[in-house]
Scaffold this active site. Structure first.
Site, mmCIF file in Angstrom:
data_model
loop_
_atom_site.group_PDB
_atom_site.id
_atom_site.type_symbol
_atom_site.label_atom_id
_atom_site.label_comp_id
_atom_site.label_asym_id
_atom_site.label_seq_id
_atom_site.Cartn_x
_atom_site.Cartn_y
_atom_site.Cartn_z
ATOM 1 N N CYS A 71 36.163 10.228 7.741
ATOM 2 C CA CYS A 71 37.177 10.975 8.487
ATOM 3 C C CYS A 71 37.326 10.398 9.885
ATOM 4 C CB CYS A 71 36.778 12.447 8.575
ATOM 5 S SG CYS A 71 37.852 13.387 9.669
ATOM 6 N N CYS A 77 35.593 16.418 16.043
ATOM 7 C CA CYS A 77 35.745 17.699 15.349
ATOM 8 C C CYS A 77 34.385 18.366 15.204
ATOM 9 C CB CYS A 77 36.374 17.461 13.979
ATOM 10 S SG CYS A 77 36.333 18.888 12.900
ATOM 11 N N CYS A 80 32.028 18.744 10.818
ATOM 12 C CA CYS A 80 31.053 17.949 10.052
ATOM 13 C C CYS A 80 30.025 17.344 10.997
ATOM 14 C CB CYS A 80 31.758 16.810 9.321
ATOM 15 S SG CYS A 80 32.761 17.344 7.934
ATOM 16 N N CYS A 159 41.988 17.610 6.564
ATOM 17 C CA CYS A 159 40.519 17.643 6.585
ATOM 18 C C CYS A 159 40.037 17.141 5.230
ATOM 19 C CB CYS A 159 40.057 19.075 6.823
ATOM 20 S SG CYS A 159 38.290 19.290 6.510
ATOM 21 N N GLN A 289 33.397 32.655 -1.710
ATOM 22 C CA GLN A 289 32.642 31.427 -1.447
ATOM 23 C C GLN A 289 33.600 30.239 -1.336
ATOM 24 O OE1 GLN A 289 29.485 31.237 -0.796
ATOM 25 N NE2 GLN A 289 28.591 33.124 -1.618
ATOM 26 N N TYR A 318 26.151 43.571 -0.239
ATOM 27 C CA TYR A 318 27.037 42.577 0.387
ATOM 28 C C TYR A 318 27.788 41.841 -0.731
ATOM 29 C CZ TYR A 318 23.287 43.325 3.811
ATOM 30 O OH TYR A 318 22.347 43.874 4.639
ATOM 31 N N GLU A 339 29.765 46.898 -0.288
ATOM 32 C CA GLU A 339 30.456 45.933 0.570
ATOM 33 C C GLU A 339 31.212 46.680 1.670
ATOM 34 O OE1 GLU A 339 31.199 42.541 1.014
ATOM 35 O OE2 GLU A 339 32.707 43.230 2.436
ATOM 36 N N ASP A 388 23.152 39.368 -0.488
ATOM 37 C CA ASP A 388 23.835 38.138 -0.059
ATOM 38 C C ASP A 388 24.487 38.409 1.288
ATOM 39 O OD1 ASP A 388 25.198 35.782 0.196
ATOM 40 O OD2 ASP A 388 26.490 36.050 -1.551
ATOM 41 N N CYS A 415 22.908 32.291 3.545
ATOM 42 C CA CYS A 415 23.540 31.098 4.118
ATOM 43 C C CYS A 415 22.852 30.710 5.429
ATOM 44 C CB CYS A 415 25.031 31.325 4.333
ATOM 45 S SG CYS A 415 25.379 32.779 5.315
HETATM 46 N N1 SAH Z 1 28.207 38.102 -2.628
HETATM 47 C C1 SAH Z 1 29.548 37.811 -2.240
HETATM 48 C C2 SAH Z 1 29.816 37.922 -0.737
HETATM 49 C C3 SAH Z 1 28.800 37.327 0.188
HETATM 50 S S1 SAH Z 1 29.313 37.111 1.858
HETATM 51 C C4 SAH Z 1 29.949 36.445 -2.740
HETATM 52 O O1 SAH Z 1 29.115 35.638 -3.132
HETATM 53 O O2 SAH Z 1 31.147 36.180 -2.775
HETATM 54 C C5 SAH Z 1 28.731 38.502 2.670
HETATM 55 C C6 SAH Z 1 29.563 39.744 2.471
HETATM 56 O O3 SAH Z 1 28.913 40.790 3.196
HETATM 57 C C7 SAH Z 1 30.978 39.672 3.023
HETATM 58 O O4 SAH Z 1 31.875 40.057 1.996
HETATM 59 C C8 SAH Z 1 30.995 40.685 4.168
HETATM 60 O O5 SAH Z 1 32.224 41.363 4.304
HETATM 61 C C9 SAH Z 1 29.906 41.634 3.754
HETATM 62 N N2 SAH Z 1 29.215 42.397 4.802
HETATM 63 C C10 SAH Z 1 28.981 42.046 6.078
HETATM 64 N N3 SAH Z 1 28.237 42.975 6.711
HETATM 65 C C11 SAH Z 1 27.990 43.960 5.796
HETATM 66 C C12 SAH Z 1 27.260 45.189 5.839
HETATM 67 N N4 SAH Z 1 26.642 45.566 6.941
HETATM 68 N N5 SAH Z 1 27.200 45.926 4.705
HETATM 69 C C13 SAH Z 1 27.822 45.525 3.580
HETATM 70 N N6 SAH Z 1 28.520 44.380 3.489
HETATM 71 C C14 SAH Z 1 28.610 43.609 4.582
#
Ligand code: SAH
Length: 459
Positions: A71, A77, A80, A159, A289, A318, A339, A388, A415
């Site tokens: 790139c 940028c 990356c 990108c 994702q 989450y 969520e 997550d 992450c």
């Molecule tokens: N498991 C899903 C999303 C993961 S990302 C996947 O793989 O697609 C994390 C998620 O947590 C997001 O959707 C975000 O909106 C949510 N989130 C953030 N803070 C939160 C909280 N305090 N309670 C519940 N969800 C939350």
């Protein structure tokens, strides 16, 4: 050592943000654009007591892992940090970063790590991009990315991590702005209309040879309408695959990209994508994702760790649009998702229907409120809990409630390996044992790395 000194450094290590690290006169220097193994001449920019930041002047001897970045704006940028590093070396760096965090923050002396799940082609993998719109020094409209640590926009409409169609879309939007004298938003003054263009595409669009699939374009504006929007719609609709064109209203003086309100301009308010045979509906405000090819592997690993037989009650905290929940529902008795974003839960419920999955139920709310409340009031049970969370990890009340519910297995998708390590340590102090951790590549060429961890409780 002081500002403006020029020194020769051997880059020995990498910071978690992807800066090269070298030592001179007993001091530590962080240098952007260098990689482990480089010998570099650098100029000191800023000095603290024991460490400082320096700018790369020239590479004297390149690292054996160094490659030329494909790139043209890889250095300015901020996206990356590792593009100048061979992909194999990137993967080794990420494994090491995870191991370090598990050891240093988590206190796991010999963490049970599986080899990282890497990519075959570390480019053109992102299904989503948010391009800030601005003007360059000559007043020309540009779209691209913020330069590292600043809010100066680097012009970059293609990108290399994203879909090729992004450029076509951005050209159309910028042309439209030019033609109708629409101003880009200026963060300094809070004036101007167009802030960002968010583009999301379904997996098929990332296929290099034969892109098909669906496209979503969402123009984020500091106002309530876009001049001559029908004309913009007309131009965008000519792109094969265009499925959703929306405005997002964001009138706040904030660097949060998206506002809360969506206005449909054309098509549907969502696009659809398939992962592992499950069809997902995705709204502009829902999390999804960004690397679909790897997501299937990530969820596969989460499913493997959950080790379901069909009898289990599973909580997916989450849960976003219910991606992991629906993956697991096929192998569990019942799945409950939690969520915070209401649009995402609306998507999750529709996704369950779309896939004829009847054993998944979804709750809107904060995990740290919904889970303790459900536990106190209903004494809920779980055989497996999947979490997550965003980068900051789980709130302590979520961890405490999990320890009370005491599922046999906890699968932690993360992450950020630093907060993962912190939370795993807490759960271990509460009686769990860390069984496995599998780093998974989701963000090739950046210094970020996703992980799945399995913890179990032996009764
Ligand atoms: N498991 C899903 C999303 C993961 S990302 C996947 O793989 O697609 C994390 C998620 O947590 C997001 O959707 C975000 O909106 C949510 N989130 C953030 N803070 C939160 C909280 N305090 N309670 C519940 N969800 C939350």
């Amino acid at each position: 050592m002081k500002k403006d000194d020029i020194v020769t450094l051997i880059i020995e290590d990498f910071s978690t943000e992807g800066l090269g690290i070298g030592h001179s006169e007993g001091l530590t220097l962080f240098v952007k654009d260098t990689i482990i193994g480089d010998v570099a001449e650098v100029k000191v920019m800023k000095m603290k007591k024991t460490y400082g930041y320096a700018r790369l002047l020239r590479i004297l001897t390149p690292s054996p892992d160094r490659v030329e970045a494909p790139c043209p704006v890889a250095r300015p940028c901020g996206g990356c940090q590792l593009q100048e590093m061979k992909y194999d070396a990137q993967l080794r760096f990420k494994e090491q970063k995870v191991r370090n965090n598990l050891q240093r923050i988590g206190g796991f002396i010999d963490p049970p790590m599986e080899p990282i799940i890497g990519m075959n082609h570390p480019f053109r993998y992102r299904n989503k991009a948010q391009f800030p719109i601005s003007r360059d020094r000559n007043g020309k409209l540009i779209a691209g990315f913020y330069a590292g640590r600043t809010h100066t926009v680097i012009d970059c409409r293609d990108c290399l991590l994203g879909a090729k169609v992004n450029q076509t879309i951005l050209d159309i939007v910028l042309n439209h702005m030019d033609k109708y004298h629409i101003q880009p938003y200026d963060e300094a003054t809070g004036k101007g209309l167009v802030r960002h263009v968010m583009i999301r595409v379904s997996s098929e669009m990332l296929c290099e040879e034969n892109a098909s699939g669906q496209i979503m374009v969402c123009v984020v504006i500091n106002g309530t309408s876009l001049p001559e929007s029908e004309r913009l719609v007309q131009a965008l609709c000519a792109i094969p695959g265009m499925a959703s064109i929306t405005l997002n209203i964001n009138r706040e003086r904030t660097n949060v990209i998206m506002g809360k309100q969506i206005k449909l301009l054309w098509g549907q308010e969502f696009i659809e994508d398939t992962i592992g045979g499950i069809r997902f509906r995705i709204s502009p405000l829902s999390f999804y994702q960004v690397n679909p090819r790897q997501t299937e592997k990530l969820y596969g690993k989460a499913l493997e760790y959950a080790n379901l037989t069909g009898q289990e009650t599973v909580w997916d905290l989450y849960c976003g649009i219910g991606t992991i929940s629906l993956f697991l529902a096929q192998k569990a008795r019942a799945v409950y998702g939690v969520e915070i974003v209401p649009d995402a839960i609306r998507d999750a419920r529709q996704n369950a229907q779309l896939n004829h999955i009847t054993n998944a139920e979804f709750f809107v709310g904060k995990a740290e409120e919904v889970l303790p409340e459900k536990y106190e009031k209903e004494g809920i049970h779980a055989d497996v809990i999947v979490v997550d969370p965003p980068r900051k990890g789980c709130e302590q009340s979520v961890l405490d409630t999990m320890l009370k519910i005491r599922p046999e297995r906890i699968v932690y998708v993360s992450c950020d390996s630093a907060t993962l390590a912190r939370d795993l340590k807490y759960l271990c102090a509460g009686g769990y044992e860390l069984r496995k951790v599998c780093p998974t590549e989701m963000f090739a060429n950046s210094c970020h790395v996703e992980n799945v961890a399995l913890m179990s409780y032996e009764r």
